[in-house]
Scaffold this motif. Structure first.
Motif, PDB file in Angstrom:
ATOM      1  N   UNK A  28       0.831  -1.200   0.000  1.00  0.00           N
ATOM      2  CA  UNK A  28       0.000   0.000   0.000  1.00  0.00           C
ATOM      3  C   UNK A  28       0.861   1.243   0.000  1.00  0.00           C
ATOM      4  N   UNK A  29       0.498   2.276  -0.778  1.00  0.00           N
ATOM      5  CA  UNK A  29       1.300   3.497  -0.854  1.00  0.00           C
ATOM      6  C   UNK A  29       1.526   4.117   0.518  1.00  0.00           C
ATOM      7  N   UNK A  30       2.799   4.310   0.867  1.00  0.00           N
ATOM      8  CA  UNK A  30       3.181   4.939   2.134  1.00  0.00           C
ATOM      9  C   UNK A  30       2.609   4.205   3.345  1.00  0.00           C
ATOM     10  N   UNK A  31       2.381   2.888   3.222  1.00  0.00           N
ATOM     11  CA  UNK A  31       1.716   2.164   4.308  1.00  0.00           C
ATOM     12  C   UNK A  31       2.599   1.956   5.526  1.00  0.00           C
ATOM     13  N   UNK A  32       3.879   2.307   5.437  1.00  0.00           N
ATOM     14  CA  UNK A  32       4.746   2.239   6.610  1.00  0.00           C
ATOM     15  C   UNK A  32       4.726   3.547   7.402  1.00  0.00           C
ATOM     16  N   UNK A  33       3.820   4.465   7.043  1.00  0.00           N
ATOM     17  CA  UNK A  33       3.717   5.745   7.737  1.00  0.00           C
ATOM     18  C   UNK A  33       2.391   5.844   8.469  1.00  0.00           C
ATOM     19  N   UNK A  34       2.336   6.726   9.450  1.00  0.00           N
ATOM     20  CA  UNK A  34       1.100   6.926  10.204  1.00  0.00           C
ATOM     21  C   UNK A  34      -0.042   7.348   9.294  1.00  0.00           C
ATOM     22  N   UNK A  35       0.201   8.338   8.456  1.00  0.00           N
ATOM     23  CA  UNK A  35      -0.868   8.850   7.610  1.00  0.00           C
ATOM     24  C   UNK A  35      -1.230   7.890   6.485  1.00  0.00           C
ATOM     25  N   UNK A  36      -0.277   7.072   6.068  1.00  0.00           N
ATOM     26  CA  UNK A  36      -0.505   6.224   4.908  1.00  0.00           C
ATOM     27  C   UNK A  36      -1.119   4.871   5.204  1.00  0.00           C
ATOM     28  N   UNK A  37      -1.075   4.414   6.466  1.00  0.00           N
ATOM     29  CA  UNK A  37      -1.509   3.049   6.748  1.00  0.00           C
ATOM     30  C   UNK A  37      -3.023   2.900   6.828  1.00  0.00           C
ATOM     31  N   UNK A  38      -3.747   4.005   7.001  1.00  0.00           N
ATOM     32  CA  UNK A  38      -5.187   3.928   7.205  1.00  0.00           C
ATOM     33  C   UNK A  38      -5.940   3.291   6.063  1.00  0.00           C
ATOM     34  N   UNK A  39      -5.622   3.695   4.830  1.00  0.00           N
ATOM     35  CA  UNK A  39      -6.374   3.176   3.674  1.00  0.00           C
ATOM     36  C   UNK A  39      -6.126   1.695   3.441  1.00  0.00           C
ATOM     37  N   UNK A  40      -4.879   1.212   3.393  1.00  0.00           N
ATOM     38  CA  UNK A  40      -4.703  -0.236   3.223  1.00  0.00           C
ATOM     39  C   UNK A  40      -5.232  -1.037   4.411  1.00  0.00           C
ATOM     40  N   UNK A  41      -5.217  -0.466   5.620  1.00  0.00           N
ATOM     41  CA  UNK A  41      -5.802  -1.158   6.772  1.00  0.00           C
ATOM     42  C   UNK A  41      -7.306  -1.327   6.581  1.00  0.00           C
ATOM     43  N   UNK A  42      -7.956  -0.289   6.087  1.00  0.00           N
ATOM     44  CA  UNK A  42      -9.393  -0.369   5.799  1.00  0.00           C
ATOM     45  C   UNK A  42      -9.667  -1.421   4.730  1.00  0.00           C
ATOM     46  N   UNK A  43      -8.869  -1.401   3.671  1.00  0.00           N
ATOM     47  CA  UNK A  43      -9.085  -2.355   2.579  1.00  0.00           C
ATOM     48  C   UNK A  43      -8.874  -3.790   3.052  1.00  0.00           C
ATOM     49  N   UNK A  44      -7.825  -4.001   3.867  1.00  0.00           N
ATOM     50  CA  UNK A  44      -7.564  -5.346   4.376  1.00  0.00           C
ATOM     51  C   UNK A  44      -8.719  -5.829   5.247  1.00  0.00           C
ATOM     52  N   UNK A  45      -9.192  -4.958   6.141  1.00  0.00           N
ATOM     53  CA  UNK A  45     -10.300  -5.339   7.020  1.00  0.00           C
ATOM     54  C   UNK A  45     -11.558  -5.663   6.227  1.00  0.00           C
ATOM     55  N   UNK A  46     -11.825  -4.873   5.192  1.00  0.00           N
ATOM     56  CA  UNK A  46     -13.023  -5.140   4.371  1.00  0.00           C
ATOM     57  C   UNK A  46     -12.899  -6.456   3.628  1.00  0.00           C
ATOM     58  N   UNK A  47     -11.708  -6.755   3.107  1.00  0.00           N
ATOM     59  CA  UNK A  47     -11.537  -8.022   2.404  1.00  0.00           C
ATOM     60  C   UNK A  47     -11.687  -9.197   3.356  1.00  0.00           C
ATOM     61  N   UNK A  48     -11.127  -9.058   4.554  1.00  0.00           N
ATOM     62  CA  UNK A  48     -11.241 -10.129   5.545  1.00  0.00           C
ATOM     63  C   UNK A  48     -12.718 -10.338   5.905  1.00  0.00           C
ATOM     64  N   UNK A  49     -13.429  -9.244   6.139  1.00  0.00           N
ATOM     65  CA  UNK A  49     -14.845  -9.342   6.479  1.00  0.00           C
ATOM     66  C   UNK A  49     -15.641 -10.019   5.358  1.00  0.00           C
ATOM     67  N   UNK A  50     -15.349  -9.645   4.118  1.00  0.00           N
ATOM     68  CA  UNK A  50     -16.037 -10.247   2.988  1.00  0.00           C
ATOM     69  C   UNK A  50     -15.784 -11.740   2.904  1.00  0.00           C
ATOM     70  N   UNK A  51     -14.526 -12.136   3.152  1.00  0.00           N
ATOM     71  CA  UNK A  51     -14.190 -13.559   3.098  1.00  0.00           C
ATOM     72  C   UNK A  51     -14.898 -14.328   4.215  1.00  0.00           C
ATOM     73  N   UNK A  52     -14.907 -13.771   5.434  1.00  0.00           N
ATOM     74  CA  UNK A  52     -15.503 -14.469   6.563  1.00  0.00           C
ATOM     75  C   UNK A  52     -17.014 -14.597   6.442  1.00  0.00           C
ATOM     76  N   UNK A  53     -17.624 -13.637   5.762  1.00  0.00           N
ATOM     77  CA  UNK A  53     -19.083 -13.625   5.666  1.00  0.00           C
ATOM     78  C   UNK A  53     -19.603 -14.281   4.389  1.00  0.00           C
ATOM     79  N   UNK A  54     -18.679 -14.716   3.557  1.00  0.00           N
ATOM     80  CA  UNK A  54     -19.088 -15.358   2.294  1.00  0.00           C
ATOM     81  C   UNK A  54     -19.776 -16.708   2.545  1.00  0.00           C
TER      82      UNK A  54
END
Length: 352
Positions: A326-352
């Motif tokens: 994820x772009x700039x995901x090793x930074x405080x400001x940059x980690x939020x978006x890939x964290x959101x995307x990862x959580x959504x993908x995990x949720x989608x997989x678990x609820x499938x």
């Protein structure tokens, strides 16, 4: 003892907390396992003078703006530790520490997370261990022969430890420049870099870097011309201490030496520089030894991912290791978006 959770997050630093925030919002059952004794991630181990590249307003995790630090435009590492500690409490994130994960294994429909405090079975794992715990040291000839002190960025704390000494700082990135600036006044300093230092414009900070990284990601996703991202701007953010040392003529780089001997370093033309200490600011590698049992690494040691998800193990996500996940995901400001995307993908997989 074996316990179970829908999701196990490995690492309780900024990436792990950002993942926890989004997992909490999605109503998932999860646990965060952190090897550190206290909250704050790698920031609690940083050198004394380390400051962020960006003002507090542009250094926040999702949901909670970082408070301004009185008297500082760019918050110091201690302020970040306090912010992460309060963030963890504010969202009541289920962090268990100290718990060291020793291995993640496939176990039928589960992933088995083995730790020094027992075993967890998870339907999904988010690895957020970062890089701080795996410093990289280059194989420079003669390194074992040097009789002085050698340390990596992770071990450096203060110029007081080197006052009056001859010190070689190796590395042309941000840590090398900042530590060299730290030592520029009280030591006999040599700053060695592979190529001439590339300072970013003085008005560029972490927010601009995040915007640049994001613009590059969008261009690549839309099959437009690669903008080059942050690398096109330079290697070193000119934070105030670096700028001051540079402008005072105290931050001049020498070419990289070719070997060490007992007394110091030696350049290709035979020039020598005696040294009492060498500080290797030579970067890090992802701390992923806990994932070795999954056998996901390719020939170059890289785990193939689509976004944050491992290509060959759909139940595993990797978060916070840089542009790779994820772009700039090793930074405080940059980690939020890939964290959101990862959580959504995990949720989608678990609820499938």
């Amino acid at each position: 003892m074996t316990r179970q959770a829908d999701v196990v997050v490995i690492g309780g630093g900024q990436a792990g907390l950002a993942a926890g925030y989004h997992l909490r919002r999605l109503g998932l059952d999860f646990i965060i396992l952190d090897a550190q004794a206290e909250a704050g991630g790698a920031w609690q181990h940083a050198w004394d003078s380390l400051h962020l590249f960006s003002p507090a307003a542009y250094s926040s995790l999702p949901g909670r703006p970082m408070p301004v630090q009185l008297g500082e435009v760019y918050p110091d590492a201690g302020h970040v530790v306090g912010y992460l500690t309060e963030y963890e409490r504010r969202y009541d994130l289920p962090v268990r520490r100290p718990v060291r994960v020793t291995g993640v294994h496939q176990d039928g429909e589960f992933l088995r997370v083995e730790t020094d405090m027992g075993v967890w079975r998870a339907r999904a794992v988010i690895s957020a261990t970062g890089t701080w715990w795996r410093p990289f040291l280059p194989a420079v000839p003669g390194r074992a022969d040097f009789s002085g002190r050698q340390l990596h960025t992770v071990e450096y704390r203060s110029p007081r430890d080197f006052a009056g000494q001859r010190v070689i700082v190796v590395g042309g990135g941000n840590s090398g420049a900042q530590i060299a600036a730290d030592l520029a006044y009280d030591t006999d300093l040599t700053w060695a870099t592979q190529r001439p230092p590339r300072f970013l414009a003085d008005d560029i900070d972490g927010r601009a870097l995040f915007d640049t990284a994001t613009a590059r990601r969008r261009a690549l996703e839309e099959d437009r011309t690669d903008t080059g991202g942050v690398a096109s701007l330079g290697d070193i953010v000119a934070v105030p201490p670096v700028r001051a040392a540079r402008d005072a003529g105290r931050l001049k780089a020498a070419p990289m030496f070719v070997r060490l001997d007992r007394d110091g370093v030696v350049w290709a033309d035979g020039t020598r520089a005696p040294a009492d200490a060498i500080i290797w600011c030579t970067g890090f590698r992802p701390a992923l030894s806990h994932l070795a049992p999954l056998q996901l690494r390719g020939r170059r040691g890289h785990i193939a991912t689509t976004g944050t998800r491992a290509v060959d193990e759909q139940r595993l996500h990797l978060l916070g290791y840089g542009d790779w996940t994820g772009p700039a995901s090793a930074t405080l400001i940059g980690v939020g978006r890939p964290a959101r995307d990862a959580a959504r993908e995990v949720a989608g997989m678990l609820r499938a």
